[in-house]
Scaffold this active site. Structure first.
Site, PDB file in Angstrom:
ATOM      1  N   ASP A 113      30.038 -61.475  48.537  1.00  0.00           N
ATOM      2  CA  ASP A 113      29.597 -62.075  47.129  1.00  0.00           C
ATOM      3  C   ASP A 113      28.259 -61.770  46.980  1.00  0.00           C
ATOM      4  O   ASP A 113      27.527 -61.912  47.795  1.00  0.00           O
ATOM      5  CB  ASP A 113      29.825 -63.479  46.702  1.00  0.00           C
ATOM      6  CG  ASP A 113      31.345 -63.571  46.364  1.00  0.00           C
ATOM      7  OD1 ASP A 113      32.161 -62.671  46.494  1.00  0.00           O
ATOM      8  OD2 ASP A 113      31.479 -64.696  45.713  1.00  0.00           O
ATOM      9  N   LYS A 158      30.198 -55.233  42.294  1.00  0.00           N
ATOM     10  CA  LYS A 158      30.321 -54.283  41.599  1.00  0.00           C
ATOM     11  C   LYS A 158      31.822 -53.860  41.119  1.00  0.00           C
ATOM     12  O   LYS A 158      31.877 -53.013  40.403  1.00  0.00           O
ATOM     13  CB  LYS A 158      30.299 -53.184  42.502  1.00  0.00           C
ATOM     14  CG  LYS A 158      28.749 -53.204  43.436  1.00  0.00           C
ATOM     15  CD  LYS A 158      28.009 -51.863  43.368  1.00  0.00           C
ATOM     16  CE  LYS A 158      26.396 -52.196  43.763  1.00  0.00           C
ATOM     17  NZ  LYS A 158      26.277 -52.175  45.238  1.00  0.00           N
TER      18      LYS A 158
END
Ligand code: SAH
Length: 409
Positions: free
Chosen positions: A197, A219
């Site tokens: 993360d 992403k």
């Protein structure tokens, strides 16, 4: 040269490249064999050399220039070592190297060098290089320990030991890379895949072996549930393909980290899953900032609340008037945006507007700062100080304990 920056390690591939060693004494004698072993085209410049170096000359392993140093010696060279006993000569070598952009090691004064020689050791195709900020003896000791462990197989064995397929939820701690647990760090080193993360300590990812697949969750497609479903899919799929997957989060995976959703997804797919807890930010961030969440005679409870939904919102699960009626510490997370509404709710429920508040931004990280306010002034302080997430907001008398001068009385 700025000593505050860490060095940037690199493995120089010197085969057939010109390397100049200025000086022919014992320092040069110790360095030259390593350069020869690396296949370098070694040139020693010195009016005199030790018998050992003379032997290497005789064996055709290096070229000896039997004279004093001239700047032009560094023309077309890639690397040099200033190893004379004369500081003025070493200084001249440094200067000539600087002009030609040749990295230069200084035997006499590391602060004046553009490169440092690490303590090195080799075992089974592995090169160990250790640099402890100009403490050569410490470097050598640590190098010895690592090489010894490699020989005994303890380091290499670890890499094979925990390789069973499955998912490990690893809490990375609040941000400082030193604040991960030993078990968490080992799990990272054993991983085939790391799913990380935004808040997971980034520097630890830089240490991962090059063949580890790194999946950056930021992403993945956006939207709260779409993203989580995608994470679940990725970790399950990789584990079923026989990989050891680390799900790596900031703080602890179960504190507003959706860790249990991932556990359920793994169980449903029959994937083994284990948990390594992390230092959670609502406790660790105030602690590092010098604020205790409890203090004898001041706070006998602390309540950790997510502020991502404001008081009064239909989705809110928090009884704010109950929280307001308690006396202990309130720690707010994900609350920068809703802090003004939360402060209002706490005051409306009975907490004095003079209750001290500390906002700790980027806790345990290089940009850490603390903004002090009260429930009454919190909203304007957040604007004035341009507070951005991530921040931990501590509400209660413990803040006064930590900052007795800041609030009067
Ligand atoms: N699982 C994490 C929390 C995730 S929720 C944990 O256990 O710590 C994200 C929130 O955590 C942020 O909005 C912020 O309130 C808090 N947070 C996490 N790391 C932080 C840090 N280094 N400094 C300040 N707040 C942090």
């Amino acid at each position: 040269m700025d000593d505050d920056y860490p060095t940037y390690p690199a493995g120089l591939r010197l085969a057939d490249r010109r390397v100049v060693v200025v000086g022919g004494g014992h320092v040069a004698q110790r360095r030259v064999p390593h350069l020869i072993a690396a296949g370098a085209d070694v040139h020693v410049v010195s009016p005199e050399v030790t018998p050992a170096i003379e032997g290497m000359v005789g064996a055709g392993e290096l070229t000896w220039h039997e004279r004093r140093f001239e700047d032009a010696d560094l023309d077309d060279s890639w690397y040099c070592i200033a190893a004379t006993a004369d500081t003025a000569v070493n200084e001249a070598v440094s200067a000539a190297a600087e002009v030609r952009r040749v990295f230069c090691v200084r035997a006499d004064d590391g602060t004046r060098a553009t490169a440092w020689t690490p303590a090195t050791g080799r075992h089974d195709g592995i090169t160990v290089a250790v640099l402890c900020n100009r403490e050569p003896q410490r470097s050598a000791r640590i190098r010895d320990e690592i090489v010894e462990e490699l020989r005994e197989g303890t380091l290499a064995a670890r890499r094979q030991r925990d390789h069973a397929p499955g998912v490990v939820l690893v809490g990375g701690g609040p941000g400082d890379p030193e604040l991960i647990s030993i078990a968490g760090r080992k799990a990272l080193m054993d991983a085939d895949v790391v799913v990380a993360d935004r808040l997971a300590p980034r520097e630890l990812l830089g240490d991962l072996p090059a063949d580890v697949e790194l999946v950056d969750v930021t992403k993945l497609p956006r939207g709260r549930s779409a993203q989580q479903e995608e994470i679940n899919r990725v970790i399950v799929e990789r584990a079923l393909a026989g990989k050891r997957v680390v799900r790596f989060k900031g703080g602890d995976n179960f504190v507003f980290g959706r860790g249990y959703e991932e556990i359920l997804a793994c169980r449903e797919a029959g994937v083994p899953v284990t948990v390594i807890p992390g230092l959670t930010s609502p406790v660790a961030v105030p602690a590092v900032a010098g604020i205790p969440v409890t203090h004898r005679g001041v706070a006998h409870e602390f309540t950790v609340i997510s502020g991502h939904i404001p008081p009064g919102h239909p989705d809110s699960l928090t009884n704010w008037s109950a929280v307001a009626s308690m006396h202990g510490t309130v720690v707010l997370m994900m609350a920068v945006e809703n802090a003004p509404a939360i402060a209002d709710a706490l005051v409306a429920g009975g907490r004095p507007a003079t209750t001290p508040v500390a906002v700790v931004c980027d806790g345990t990280m290089p940009g850490e700062r603390t903004v002090l306010a009260t429930l009454g002034t919190l909203a304007s302080a957040l604007v004035a100080e341009e507070v951005r997430p991530p921040a931990i907001i501590v509400v209660g008398e413990v803040v006064r304990v930590a900052h007795p001068g800041a609030f009067g009385g």
